[in-house]
Design a protein around this motif. Structure first.
Motif, PDB file in Angstrom:
ATOM      1  N   PRO A 274       9.881  -6.574  37.474  1.00 53.46           N
ATOM      2  CA  PRO A 274      11.331  -6.587  37.745  1.00 53.46           C
ATOM      3  C   PRO A 274      11.792  -5.394  38.574  1.00 53.46           C
ATOM      4  O   PRO A 274      12.661  -5.532  39.421  1.00 53.46           O
ATOM      5  N   ALA A 275      11.159  -4.215  38.349  1.00 53.70           N
ATOM      6  CA  ALA A 275      11.593  -3.029  39.090  1.00 53.70           C
ATOM      7  C   ALA A 275      11.322  -3.182  40.577  1.00 53.70           C
ATOM      8  O   ALA A 275      12.076  -2.692  41.411  1.00 53.70           O
TER       9      ALA A 275
ATOM     10  N   ASP B 182       2.534  -6.408  29.189  1.00 57.96           N
ATOM     11  CA  ASP B 182       3.951  -6.146  28.867  1.00 57.96           C
ATOM     12  C   ASP B 182       4.572  -5.212  29.898  1.00 57.96           C
ATOM     13  O   ASP B 182       5.720  -5.392  30.291  1.00 57.96           O
TER      14      ASP B 182
ATOM     15  N   PHE C 193      16.784  -0.917  30.564  1.00 58.08           N
ATOM     16  CA  PHE C 193      16.213  -1.591  31.725  1.00 58.08           C
ATOM     17  C   PHE C 193      17.360  -2.260  32.500  1.00 58.08           C
ATOM     18  O   PHE C 193      18.042  -3.124  31.952  1.00 58.08           O
TER      19      PHE C 193
ATOM     20  N   ARG D 126       5.310  -7.119  32.989  1.00 65.06           N
ATOM     21  CA  ARG D 126       6.335  -8.133  32.756  1.00 65.06           C
ATOM     22  C   ARG D 126       7.724  -7.512  32.593  1.00 65.06           C
ATOM     23  O   ARG D 126       8.692  -7.977  33.169  1.00 65.06           O
ATOM     24  N   HIS D 127       7.805  -6.439  31.819  1.00 67.47           N
ATOM     25  CA  HIS D 127       9.123  -5.880  31.504  1.00 67.47           C
ATOM     26  C   HIS D 127       9.540  -4.755  32.446  1.00 67.47           C
ATOM     27  O   HIS D 127      10.716  -4.445  32.524  1.00 67.47           O
ATOM     28  N   LEU D 128       8.579  -4.154  33.125  1.00 69.34           N
ATOM     29  CA  LEU D 128       8.926  -2.983  33.932  1.00 69.34           C
ATOM     30  C   LEU D 128       8.558  -3.139  35.411  1.00 69.34           C
ATOM     31  O   LEU D 128       9.432  -3.243  36.266  1.00 69.34           O
TER      32      LEU D 128
ATOM     33  N   TYR E 152      10.112   5.221  31.582  1.00 73.29           N
ATOM     34  CA  TYR E 152      10.085   3.838  31.089  1.00 73.29           C
ATOM     35  C   TYR E 152       8.703   3.481  30.536  1.00 73.29           C
ATOM     36  O   TYR E 152       8.573   2.770  29.556  1.00 73.29           O
TER      37      TYR E 152
ATOM     38  N   ILE F 132       8.176  -7.494  22.464  1.00 76.42           N
ATOM     39  CA  ILE F 132       6.829  -6.917  22.603  1.00 76.42           C
ATOM     40  C   ILE F 132       6.040  -7.124  21.312  1.00 76.42           C
ATOM     41  O   ILE F 132       4.829  -7.339  21.342  1.00 76.42           O
TER      42      ILE F 132
ATOM     43  N   LEU G 141       2.624  11.062  23.172  1.00 78.92           N
ATOM     44  CA  LEU G 141       2.685  10.791  24.611  1.00 78.92           C
ATOM     45  C   LEU G 141       2.020  11.915  25.393  1.00 78.92           C
ATOM     46  O   LEU G 141       1.782  11.808  26.584  1.00 78.92           O
TER      47      LEU G 141
ATOM     48  N   LEU H 132      17.422   5.258  29.299  1.00 81.83           N
ATOM     49  CA  LEU H 132      16.446   4.333  29.858  1.00 81.83           C
ATOM     50  C   LEU H 132      16.608   2.889  29.380  1.00 81.83           C
ATOM     51  O   LEU H 132      15.688   2.303  28.802  1.00 81.83           O
TER      52      LEU H 132
ATOM     53  N   ASP I 148       6.580   5.568  29.236  1.00 79.31           N
ATOM     54  CA  ASP I 148       6.445   6.242  27.939  1.00 79.31           C
ATOM     55  C   ASP I 148       7.182   5.462  26.857  1.00 79.31           C
ATOM     56  O   ASP I 148       6.682   5.295  25.740  1.00 79.31           O
ATOM     57  N   LEU I 149       8.387   5.015  27.218  1.00 76.26           N
ATOM     58  CA  LEU I 149       9.178   4.264  26.249  1.00 76.26           C
ATOM     59  C   LEU I 149       8.418   3.009  25.799  1.00 76.26           C
ATOM     60  O   LEU I 149       8.319   2.713  24.601  1.00 76.26           O
ATOM     61  N   LEU I 150       7.861   2.291  26.778  1.00 71.78           N
ATOM     62  CA  LEU I 150       7.112   1.071  26.439  1.00 71.78           C
ATOM     63  C   LEU I 150       5.883   1.411  25.602  1.00 71.78           C
ATOM     64  O   LEU I 150       5.496   0.640  24.718  1.00 71.78           O
ATOM     65  N   GLU I 151       5.302   2.574  25.892  1.00 70.24           N
ATOM     66  CA  GLU I 151       4.140   3.031  25.122  1.00 70.24           C
ATOM     67  C   GLU I 151       4.518   3.167  23.639  1.00 70.24           C
ATOM     68  O   GLU I 151       3.774   2.741  22.754  1.00 70.24           O
TER      69      GLU I 151
ATOM     70  N   LEU J  38       6.650   1.558  22.140  1.00 77.45           N
ATOM     71  CA  LEU J  38       6.901   0.232  21.559  1.00 77.45           C
ATOM     72  C   LEU J  38       5.607  -0.562  21.406  1.00 77.45           C
ATOM     73  O   LEU J  38       5.628  -1.720  21.004  1.00 77.45           O
ATOM     74  N   GLY J  39       4.498   0.056  21.791  1.00 76.47           N
ATOM     75  CA  GLY J  39       3.199  -0.607  21.641  1.00 76.47           C
ATOM     76  C   GLY J  39       2.941  -1.646  22.719  1.00 76.47           C
ATOM     77  O   GLY J  39       2.223  -2.627  22.488  1.00 76.47           O
ATOM     78  N   ALA J  40       3.522  -1.451  23.921  1.00 77.81           N
ATOM     79  CA  ALA J  40       3.363  -2.447  24.998  1.00 77.81           C
ATOM     80  C   ALA J  40       1.942  -2.446  25.563  1.00 77.81           C
ATOM     81  O   ALA J  40       1.317  -1.397  25.679  1.00 77.81           O
TER      82      ALA J  40
ATOM     83  N   TYR K  63      12.207   5.262  19.509  1.00 77.66           N
ATOM     84  CA  TYR K  63      12.387   6.426  20.366  1.00 77.66           C
ATOM     85  C   TYR K  63      13.567   6.219  21.320  1.00 77.66           C
ATOM     86  O   TYR K  63      13.647   5.188  21.977  1.00 77.66           O
TER      87      TYR K  63
ATOM     88  N   ARG L  77       4.437   4.849  17.027  1.00 75.36           N
ATOM     89  CA  ARG L  77       5.234   3.619  17.188  1.00 75.36           C
ATOM     90  C   ARG L  77       6.543   3.831  16.444  1.00 75.36           C
ATOM     91  O   ARG L  77       6.661   3.494  15.262  1.00 75.36           O
TER      92      ARG L  77
ATOM     93  N   TRP M  21      17.591  -4.488  34.657  1.00 73.87           N
ATOM     94  CA  TRP M  21      17.511  -5.931  34.901  1.00 73.87           C
ATOM     95  C   TRP M  21      17.651  -6.740  33.609  1.00 73.87           C
ATOM     96  O   TRP M  21      17.563  -7.951  33.631  1.00 73.87           O
ATOM     97  N   LYS M  22      17.800  -6.057  32.497  1.00 71.82           N
ATOM     98  CA  LYS M  22      17.971  -6.766  31.227  1.00 71.82           C
ATOM     99  C   LYS M  22      19.411  -6.588  30.747  1.00 71.82           C
ATOM    100  O   LYS M  22      19.990  -5.511  30.903  1.00 71.82           O
TER     101      LYS M  22
END
Lengths: 264, 246
Positions: free
Chosen positions: A180-181, A172, B78, A175-177, A159, B93, B53, B76, A161-164, A166-168, B70, B67, B80-81
Motif C-alpha cells: 500500500p505504501a 503481512d 497506516f 500486505r499491510h505496509l 512501521y 495479523i 526491537l 504511526l 518495528d510496529l508490525l514486528e 504485532l508478530g507480523a 506498543y 508482543r 491507507w487504512k
C-alpha cells in the motif's frame, strides 16, 4: 460507522478540468489546420485535420483489426512489465546484496536503444505477438520497477518495528505496509509505462509482422498515403491517452485515502 | 509477582556515543510504570530494547514485551487504512476472522470516542483522535501490557491533560500493565504508580519512586500530594543532571 469523508473532487471542478482538456485538443487541431492553410501544404506532405478525419472514418474497418492487435500486445506487455517490475522491486528490497546485484543492470538496460533491441527480439522470438509483448515489457518495466522499489525504500522503519511487535510475518509486512505504501508510486510508474507501451508495440510491428498499427503505418508510408499515416498516428495517440486515463482512474480507485487528502 | 521486564546492568552505544550505562530495573505484571528522563537521554533506545526491537551491548534483558500493545512516539497509523482497519490490524495479523474483527472494533469504538469515525482516514482526524485510535490498536493486541513512547508529546496542553485523565481511567477499567517513557514530569506523575528516573545521557537509573495517589489526587494537578510527589521526582532528575555534568 457514520463518518463519510469529503468526496474526491466536486463535480464542477472535474467538468472544468475536462473542458480545459478539450480546449487544449481543439487548440492543437486549430494550429495544425493553420499550418496547412498558411503554408498551403499538399496532403502528401501534411494532410489537414479534416482530411485525416475523413481517412479515419473511411479506413475504420481496416484499422479496427490492426488496433485490436496492437491493443492486445500492449495490454499483455504492460501486464508482464507490471508483474515483473513489482517482483523485481520485492527482490531488490529483500537485501542490500540483491539490490546491489540487480540495480546496476536494471539502469543499464535503459541505456540500450530500443531500435537496437527490438530487431534482436524479433530474431530471437519470431515475428508473432510474443516478440511484441516482450518489447512492450522491455520498454515498460523500468519505471514500474524503480517507482515500486523507491516506494519500498522510503517506508518509515517505525512501521516495520510496529508490525514486528504485532508478530507480523514477511507476507503481512508486504500486505499491510510495503505494497500500500508504494501503490501511489506504482500507479505513477504505470502511467508512464502506459504512454510508452503503445510506442513499444508499434515499433515492434514496424520492424516486422503481419498485423498491428505499426504494420498499417509501414504499408501507408510505402504507398505514400500520408493521410493514412496521420490517421494511424491519431489512433496511437488516442490509445496511449486512453490507457493513461484508465490507469489514472484505476489508481484513484486503488488509493482512496489519497483522493480525500488531495482534494480536502 | 511475575516479572514483566527484568533488565540487569545493560549498556548500549551507537558508535562512540554511549546511550545507556549499567541500567537495571524490574517491572512486574500489573504495574503502571513511567520511565522519566531528559530529552535525548536514551529513553526510546531503552524502550526498544525491552520491546526486543534492539539488542543491548552488555547486560541481560528478560522481557515479556516482544508482543505487546506498543504505541510509538509518532503514533504511526497506516494512512491507507481507515480508523476501523487500523484498530483491527492486530486482530487481522493474529488471524481473527473478518466478522469477529469488525464486531470487536465496533464494540470498542465508543469507549475511545471514535464511533462516528470508523470509516475516516487518519489524516481526517485531530491529533488527539489519532492518539486514541493508536491506543485502541494497542489495546486490541490483547497483550497484558501497553507500551507507550512519549504518548502525548505532540499534543497541545489541554488535549494532553484530557487524554492523560482519560487514559488513567481506561487503564483502571482494562486492568492492564502500562510501561511508558516520557520527558514530561507532570505526565509521569499523572499516569504512573511508580517512576523510574533516568539521568542525562548515558542514561542510568537514578531513582525509583512509588507514586501513591488516589484517583482524586491524581486528577488534581495542583493538589498538595501531587506536588509533593512531583518535587521528589524533580529532585532526583536534577540530581541525575548534576551528576552527569560532573
Amino acid at each position: 460507522m457514520r463518518f463519510r469523508g469529503r468526496s474526491a473532487a466536486p463535480s464542477s471542478h472535474r467538468s472544468l478540468r475536462t473542458w480545459r482538456g478539450v480546449l487544449s485538443g481543439l487548440l492543437l487541431l486549430a494550429l495544425w489546420q493553420g499550418i496547412v492553410s498558411v503554408f498551403r501544404l499538399p496532403p502528401y506532405l501534411l494532410p489537414s485535420p479534416a482530411e485525416t478525419a475523413r481517412t479515419l472514418i473511411e479506413d475504420a474497418a481496416l484499422l479496427g483489426p490492426h488496433l485490436a492487435t496492437t491493443l492486445a500486445e500492449t495490454m499483455a506487455g504492460l501486464a508482464l512489465a507490471t508483474s515483473l517490475g513489482i517482483s523485481l522491486a520485492i527482490v531488490m528490497n529483500a537485501s542490500r546484496w540483491s539490490r546491489d546485484l540487480l540495480y546496476p543492470p536494471l539502469v543499464l538496460s535503459q541505456a540500450v536503444p530500443l531500435m537496437a533491441v527490438a530487431p534482436l527480439v524479433l530474431i530471437w522470438f519470431g515475428l508473432g505477438a510474443l516478440a511484441k509483448v516482450l518489447i512492450v515489457a522491455f520498454v515498460c518495466f523500468f519505471p514500474i520497477t524503480v517507482n515500486a522499489y523507491e516506494g519500498f525504500r522510503v517506508v518509515d522503519p517505525g512501521y516495520r518495528d510496529l508490525l514486528e511487535t504485532l508478530g507480523a510475518t514477511r507476507r503481512d509486512r508486504y500486505r499491510h505496509l510495503y505494497l500500500p505504501a508504494t501503490l501511489p508510486g506504482i500507479v505513477a510508474g504505470l502511467k508512464l509505462a502506459a504512454t510508452y507501451s503503445v510506442l513499444g508495440a508499434v515499433v515492434g510491428e514496424w520492424l516486422g509482422g503481419a498485423k498491428g498499427l505499426g504494420v498499417y503505418m509501414t504499408r501507408s508510408l510505402q504507398s505514400f498515403r500520408t493521410d493514412r499515416l496521420f490517421a494511424a498516428i491519431l489512433v496511437v495517440m488516442a490509445l496511449s491517452f486512453g490507457l493513461f486515463k484508465a490507469v489514472d482512474i484505476a489508481g484513484a480507485r486503488l488509493t482512496p485515502w489519497l483522493g480525500r487528502r488531495n482534494h480536502a | 509477582m511475575t516479572p514483566l521486564v527484568d533488565v540487569v546492568r545493560i549498556a548500549k552505544s551507537f558508535g562512540d556515543l554511549r546511550v545507556l550505562d549499567e541500567v537495571s530495573f524490574r517491572i512486574d505484571e500489573g504495574e503502571t510504570v513511567g520511565i522519566l528522563g531528559p530529552s535525548g537521554c536514551g529513553k526510546t533506545t531503552l524502550l526498544r530494547i525491552v520491546l526486543a526491537l534492539e539488542s543491548a551491548d552488555a547486560g541481560t534483558v528478560s522481557t515479556g514485551l516482544e508482543r505487546s500493545g506498543y504505541l510509538p512516539q509518532e503514533v504511526l497509523l497506516f494512512p491507507w487504512k481507515t480508523v476501523a482497519e487500523n484498530a483491527a490490524l492486530p486482530l487481522e495479523i493474529g488471524g481473527v476472522r473478518r466478522d469477529v474483527r469488525r464486531a470487536r472494533v465496533r464494540e470498542e469504538l465508543p469507549r475511545f470516542g471514535l464511533e462516528e469515525f470508523a470509516d475516516a482516514y487518519p489524516h481526517e482526524l485531530s491529533g488527539g483522535m489519532r492518539q486514541r485510535v493508536a491506543l485502541l490498536r494497542a489495546v486490541l493486541t490483547g497483550s497484558p501490557a501497553l507500551v507507550l513512547d512519549e504518548p502525548f508529546g505532540a499534543l497541545d496542553t489541554l488535549t494532553r491533560h484530557r487524554l492523560q485523565n482519560w487514559l488513567s481511567r481506561l487503564l483502571e477499567e482494562l486492568g492492564r500493565s502500562l510501561v511508558f517513557v516520557t520527558h514530561d514530569l507532570d505526565e509521569a506523575v499523572a499516569l504512573s504508580r511508580r517512576i523510574l528516573v533516568l539521568s542525562q545521557r548515558p542514561a542510568r537509573v537514578v531513582g525509583d519512586v512509588p507514586i501513591v495517589l488516589d484517583a482524586h489526587e491524581r486528577a488534581d494537578r495542583l493538589g498538595r500530594a501531587t506536588l509533593a510527589a512531583r518535587d521528589r521526582v524533580l529532585a532526583l532528575l536534577e540530581g541525575g543532571d548534576r551528576r552527569a555534568g560532573e
